[in-house]
Write a protein that holds these residues in place. Sequence first.
Motif, PDB file in Angstrom:
ATOM      1  N   THR A  98     -45.414  29.820 -21.979  1.00 20.29           N
ATOM      2  CA  THR A  98     -44.657  28.968 -22.883  1.00 20.29           C
ATOM      3  C   THR A  98     -45.485  27.766 -23.289  1.00 20.29           C
ATOM      4  O   THR A  98     -45.051  26.923 -24.051  1.00 20.29           O
ATOM      5  CB  THR A  98     -43.353  28.478 -22.229  1.00 20.29           C
TER       6      THR A  98
ATOM      7  N   GLN B  25     -38.960  39.994 -33.349  1.00 26.66           N
ATOM      8  CA  GLN B  25     -39.266  40.674 -32.097  1.00 26.66           C
ATOM      9  C   GLN B  25     -37.992  41.275 -31.511  1.00 26.66           C
ATOM     10  O   GLN B  25     -36.935  40.654 -31.555  1.00 26.66           O
ATOM     11  CB  GLN B  25     -39.956  39.718 -31.098  1.00 26.66           C
ATOM     12  N   HIS B  29     -37.185  38.358 -26.035  1.00 31.67           N
ATOM     13  CA  HIS B  29     -37.926  37.199 -25.553  1.00 31.67           C
ATOM     14  C   HIS B  29     -37.292  35.885 -26.009  1.00 31.67           C
ATOM     15  O   HIS B  29     -36.603  35.823 -27.031  1.00 31.67           O
ATOM     16  CB  HIS B  29     -39.372  37.245 -26.054  1.00 31.67           C
ATOM     17  N   ASP B  30     -37.568  34.824 -25.207  1.00 32.68           N
ATOM     18  CA  ASP B  30     -37.037  33.499 -25.531  1.00 32.68           C
ATOM     19  C   ASP B  30     -37.970  32.676 -26.402  1.00 32.68           C
ATOM     20  O   ASP B  30     -37.557  31.751 -27.072  1.00 32.68           O
ATOM     21  CB  ASP B  30     -36.839  32.685 -24.230  1.00 32.68           C
ATOM     22  N   SER B  93     -44.647  36.698 -29.077  1.00 30.22           N
ATOM     23  CA  SER B  93     -43.448  36.317 -28.338  1.00 30.22           C
ATOM     24  C   SER B  93     -43.644  36.565 -26.857  1.00 30.22           C
ATOM     25  O   SER B  93     -44.513  37.358 -26.459  1.00 30.22           O
ATOM     26  CB  SER B  93     -42.217  37.085 -28.842  1.00 30.22           C
ATOM     27  N   SER B  94     -42.848  35.886 -26.053  1.00 34.04           N
ATOM     28  CA  SER B  94     -42.899  36.093 -24.606  1.00 34.04           C
ATOM     29  C   SER B  94     -41.587  35.612 -23.996  1.00 34.04           C
ATOM     30  O   SER B  94     -40.817  34.888 -24.630  1.00 34.04           O
ATOM     31  CB  SER B  94     -44.065  35.314 -23.986  1.00 34.04           C
ATOM     32  N   HIS B  95     -41.347  36.017 -22.753  1.00 33.10           N
ATOM     33  CA  HIS B  95     -40.269  35.419 -21.983  1.00 33.10           C
ATOM     34  C   HIS B  95     -40.699  34.004 -21.603  1.00 33.10           C
ATOM     35  O   HIS B  95     -41.893  33.689 -21.566  1.00 33.10           O
ATOM     36  CB  HIS B  95     -40.012  36.219 -20.711  1.00 33.10           C
ATOM     37  N   ALA B 100     -45.211  35.369 -17.741  1.00 29.74           N
ATOM     38  CA  ALA B 100     -44.861  36.339 -18.782  1.00 29.74           C
ATOM     39  C   ALA B 100     -46.047  36.622 -19.691  1.00 29.74           C
ATOM     40  O   ALA B 100     -46.866  35.748 -19.953  1.00 29.74           O
ATOM     41  CB  ALA B 100     -43.687  35.813 -19.600  1.00 29.74           C
TER      42      ALA B 100
END
Lengths: 113, 113
Positions: A98, B25, B29-30, B93-95, B100
């Motif tokens: 993140t 996506q 994912h957040d 994108s990712s968590h 992640a």
Amino acid sequence: AQSVTQPDIHITVSEGASLELRCNYSYGATPYLFWYVQSPGQGLQLLLKYFSGDTLVQGIKGFEAEFKRSQSSFNLRKPSVHWSDAAEYFCAVGRFNTDKLIFGTGTRLQVFP
Amino acid sequence: DTAVSQTPKYLVTQMGNDKSIKCEQNLGHDTMYWYKQDSKKFLKIMFSYNNKELIINETVPNRFSPKSPDKAHLNLHINSLELGDSAVYFCASSHADWDAEAFFGQGTRLTVV
């Protein structure tokens, strides 16, 4: 300042030969390290990552990388290169996903039959 | 069933125009990102959003405005396009987990003439 250096812009190897791509980083905190591969016209695919623990990390497609804190390096290796490995390889450093990833300038790998 | 998809894949436009690149996506994912890859293959983060909120905003001209209508979408709008905006833009994108993996789209090659 945080930075990633990939000293080799372009590497050429014969199919079946071993490969080592170099990556050096400068990072104030404990780094999280990544190797990505970009095939022609494609996006980036994660090969492997290092967060903690064993300094030798195994990834996909037969790649591995070794984290050496004393040398600030995270070199990517493969014992026997296949023609399909021809691509652009990027080393990156960050805290976690993140946060922003800081990428090196990439190493283009060419494989001869 | 593409994980991170961007449209269009290629975009050629004249200086001064306004254009948008879309990213979606389907991974749940957040966090979503925009990266810019210049002609020398150098990759640099532009923005990151977590749950529709702007988290990272690097030094990017305010002609670039990201918009996240929901967690699954992060669009990039560019006003008054300039020649120097020509690049490949990658969405990812990712968590929002520390370990992640970031998944990248295939990129949008923007050419400003």
